[in-house]
Design a protein around this motif. Structure first.
Motif, short mmCIF file in Angstrom:
data_model
loop_
_atom_site.label_atom_id
_atom_site.label_comp_id
_atom_site.label_asym_id
_atom_site.label_seq_id
_atom_site.Cartn_x
_atom_site.Cartn_y
_atom_site.Cartn_z
N ALA A 117 0.83 -1.21 0.00
CA ALA A 117 0.00 0.00 0.00
C ALA A 117 0.86 1.26 0.00
O ALA A 117 0.54 2.25 -0.66
N THR A 118 1.96 1.22 0.74
CA THR A 118 2.86 2.38 0.78
C THR A 118 3.53 2.58 -0.57
O THR A 118 3.71 3.72 -1.03
N ARG A 119 3.90 1.49 -1.24
CA ARG A 119 4.50 1.61 -2.57
C ARG A 119 3.50 2.18 -3.58
O ARG A 119 3.87 3.00 -4.43
N VAL A 120 2.25 1.78 -3.47
CA VAL A 120 1.22 2.34 -4.34
C VAL A 120 1.07 3.83 -4.07
O VAL A 120 0.91 4.65 -4.99
N LEU A 121 1.12 4.21 -2.80
CA LEU A 121 1.03 5.63 -2.44
C LEU A 121 2.16 6.43 -3.08
O LEU A 121 1.93 7.51 -3.63
N LEU A 122 3.37 5.92 -3.04
CA LEU A 122 4.51 6.60 -3.67
C LEU A 122 4.25 6.83 -5.16
O LEU A 122 4.46 7.93 -5.69
N ASP A 123 3.82 5.78 -5.82
CA ASP A 123 3.61 5.85 -7.27
C ASP A 123 2.43 6.73 -7.65
O ASP A 123 2.31 7.17 -8.80
N SER A 124 1.53 6.97 -6.70
CA SER A 124 0.36 7.79 -6.98
C SER A 124 0.65 9.29 -6.86
O SER A 124 -0.25 10.11 -7.06
N MET A 125 1.91 9.64 -6.57
CA MET A 125 2.30 11.05 -6.44
C MET A 125 3.37 11.38 -7.48
O MET A 125 4.50 11.70 -7.13
N PRO A 126 3.04 11.32 -8.77
CA PRO A 126 4.07 11.52 -9.79
C PRO A 126 4.67 12.92 -9.82
O PRO A 126 5.78 13.11 -10.30
N GLY A 127 3.94 13.92 -9.30
CA GLY A 127 4.45 15.29 -9.33
C GLY A 127 5.16 15.71 -8.07
O GLY A 127 5.54 16.89 -7.93
N VAL A 128 5.36 14.78 -7.14
CA VAL A 128 5.96 15.09 -5.85
C VAL A 128 7.11 14.12 -5.56
O VAL A 128 6.88 12.91 -5.53
N ALA A 165 9.19 11.81 -3.46
CA ALA A 165 8.85 11.18 -2.18
C ALA A 165 9.75 9.97 -1.95
O ALA A 165 10.06 9.22 -2.87
N LEU A 166 10.15 9.79 -0.68
CA LEU A 166 10.97 8.67 -0.26
C LEU A 166 10.37 8.07 1.01
O LEU A 166 9.77 8.79 1.81
N VAL A 167 10.57 6.79 1.22
CA VAL A 167 10.26 6.16 2.50
C VAL A 167 11.59 5.90 3.20
O VAL A 167 12.46 5.22 2.65
N LEU A 168 11.74 6.47 4.38
CA LEU A 168 12.95 6.30 5.17
C LEU A 168 12.67 5.36 6.34
O LEU A 168 11.61 5.41 6.95
N GLY A 169 13.65 4.53 6.65
CA GLY A 169 13.55 3.64 7.79
C GLY A 169 14.54 4.04 8.86
O GLY A 169 14.98 5.19 8.94
N ASP A 214 10.23 22.79 -0.07
CA ASP A 214 9.86 22.51 1.32
C ASP A 214 9.78 20.99 1.48
O ASP A 214 9.39 20.28 0.55
N PHE A 215 10.14 20.51 2.66
CA PHE A 215 9.99 19.09 2.91
C PHE A 215 9.18 18.86 4.17
O PHE A 215 9.20 19.67 5.10
N GLN A 216 8.45 17.76 4.17
CA GLN A 216 7.69 17.32 5.34
C GLN A 216 7.99 15.85 5.58
O GLN A 216 8.16 15.08 4.64
N VAL A 217 8.06 15.47 6.83
CA VAL A 217 8.32 14.08 7.21
C VAL A 217 7.13 13.60 8.02
O VAL A 217 6.79 14.18 9.05
N MET A 218 6.48 12.53 7.53
CA MET A 218 5.27 12.02 8.18
C MET A 218 5.44 10.55 8.52
O MET A 218 6.03 9.79 7.75
N ASP A 219 4.92 10.18 9.67
CA ASP A 219 4.99 8.78 10.09
C ASP A 219 4.11 7.91 9.21
O ASP A 219 3.00 8.29 8.83
N VAL A 220 4.63 6.72 8.88
CA VAL A 220 3.83 5.71 8.21
C VAL A 220 3.18 4.88 9.31
O VAL A 220 3.86 4.09 9.98
N GLN A 239 9.09 3.87 10.22
CA GLN A 239 9.18 4.32 8.84
C GLN A 239 8.52 5.68 8.70
O GLN A 239 7.50 5.96 9.34
N THR A 240 9.12 6.53 7.87
CA THR A 240 8.57 7.86 7.64
C THR A 240 8.51 8.12 6.14
O THR A 240 9.30 7.57 5.36
N LEU A 241 7.58 8.97 5.75
CA LEU A 241 7.43 9.39 4.36
C LEU A 241 8.00 10.80 4.24
O LEU A 241 7.51 11.73 4.89
N LEU A 242 9.04 10.95 3.44
CA LEU A 242 9.68 12.24 3.19
C LEU A 242 9.17 12.78 1.86
O LEU A 242 9.37 12.13 0.82
#
Length: 293
Positions: free
Chosen positions: A109-120, A122-126, A240-246, A252-255
């Protein structure tokens, strides 16, 4: 000396007598608060401060640690780190998070979320700022992570030891200092993580700046901010960057990077997104021997 002791000494050194409301009494041989002054401000004995700093204290209550944090003017991230250091050194129970590393896996689901943001971008950090997943624009902005060896697919390793990634940042020193403080925060959360110890050891051995900044014991949690890039394709770009908890992962966080609407950076990011998508489609076409999309 324990990590708790080193951290207390580093924090003492950063607080002047004037900041703590203590009248200056002439020349000081060392910067910061004396042990006697910290003990007075926190309402504990000097001997207890000595035992904490030398790693000889067998216990540390949350009340005492809170008093020390207040005396040292620690912020929320620094207080959390102090508690974690105390938990590791004295066995104090801390409920702020896990201390034993788990396998790092990114959900479908997280990988799908990444791919659904083509204009932004985004990385998942561990843990350790490992780069676990990314979208096409994230790779276009920073580097082709798929071509990076897995042990080096780490945000701070790349920022210090990869010359091309290092050159991306207009103010590399600011970015690098922040990365060190983020990593120090992780060290408090996962003191028994052998991979983290190896990363710190390699960076300390190969980069004098990292070694110096690591010794200052600055800590900070990743939240939000701004980074200025010098991108080889689109030039100067401020994001600008934002870091959000997954949620549900714990570590894991979404950058996510965004540009101010209608700005030159927004135009540059849109161009980079188009370039990255075109390159990806070309690669797919060649691999699958299909006609251009």
């Amino acid at each position: 000396m324990s990590e708790l002791g080193e951290y207390l000494r580093a924090c003492r050194a950063r607080v002047s007598a004037e900041q703590a409301g203590i009248p200056s009494s002439g020349h000081r041989r060392v910067p910061g608060l004396r042990r006697e002054e910290l003990a007075t401000l926190a309402g504990v004995s000097v001997d207890y401060i000595v035992r904490l700093e030398q790693g000889r204290a067998k216990s540390a209550s949350p009340e005492i640690l809170t008093a020390l944090a207040r005396a040292l003017d620690l912020n929320a991230d620094e207080r959390e780190y102090l508690l974690r250091c105390a938990a590791d050194s004295t066995g104090l129970t801390v409920t702020a998070g896990p201390s034993t590393p788990r396998a790092q896996r990114v959900s479908a689901a997280t990988r799908v979320l990444l791919d659904s943001m083509p204009g932004v971008p985004a990385l998942v950090l561990g843990r350790r700022m490992d780069i676990l997943a990314w979208n096409t624009l994230g790779a276009a902005l920073i580097t082709d992570f798929g071509q990076v060896l897995a042990p080096h697919r780490n945000h701070i390793w790349l920022s210090f030891l990869d010359p091309e990634v290092r050159a991306l940042y207009a103010d590399w020193e600011k970015v690098a200092r922040e990365c060190v403080s983020y990593l120090r925060m992780d060290a408090g959360r996962y003191p028994e993580d052998p991979a983290l110890a190896r990363l710190i050891g390699e960076l300390s051995m190969k980069d004098t700046d990292f070694r110096h900044w690591w010794s200052t014991h600055r800590v900070r949690a990743q939240r939000s901010g701004r980074k200025d890039f010098l991108h080889p394709l689109v030039g100067e770009i401020s994001l600008d960057f934002q870091v959000m908890d997954v949620r549900g992962t714990g570590d894991q966080t979404l950058l996510v990077y965004t540009a101010e609407p209608h700005s030159r950076s927004a135009q540059a990011l849109a161009f980079l997104a188009g370039w990255a998508t075109a390159g990806q489609n070309t690669a797919v076409d060649i691999a699958g021997e299909t006609s251009p999309r």
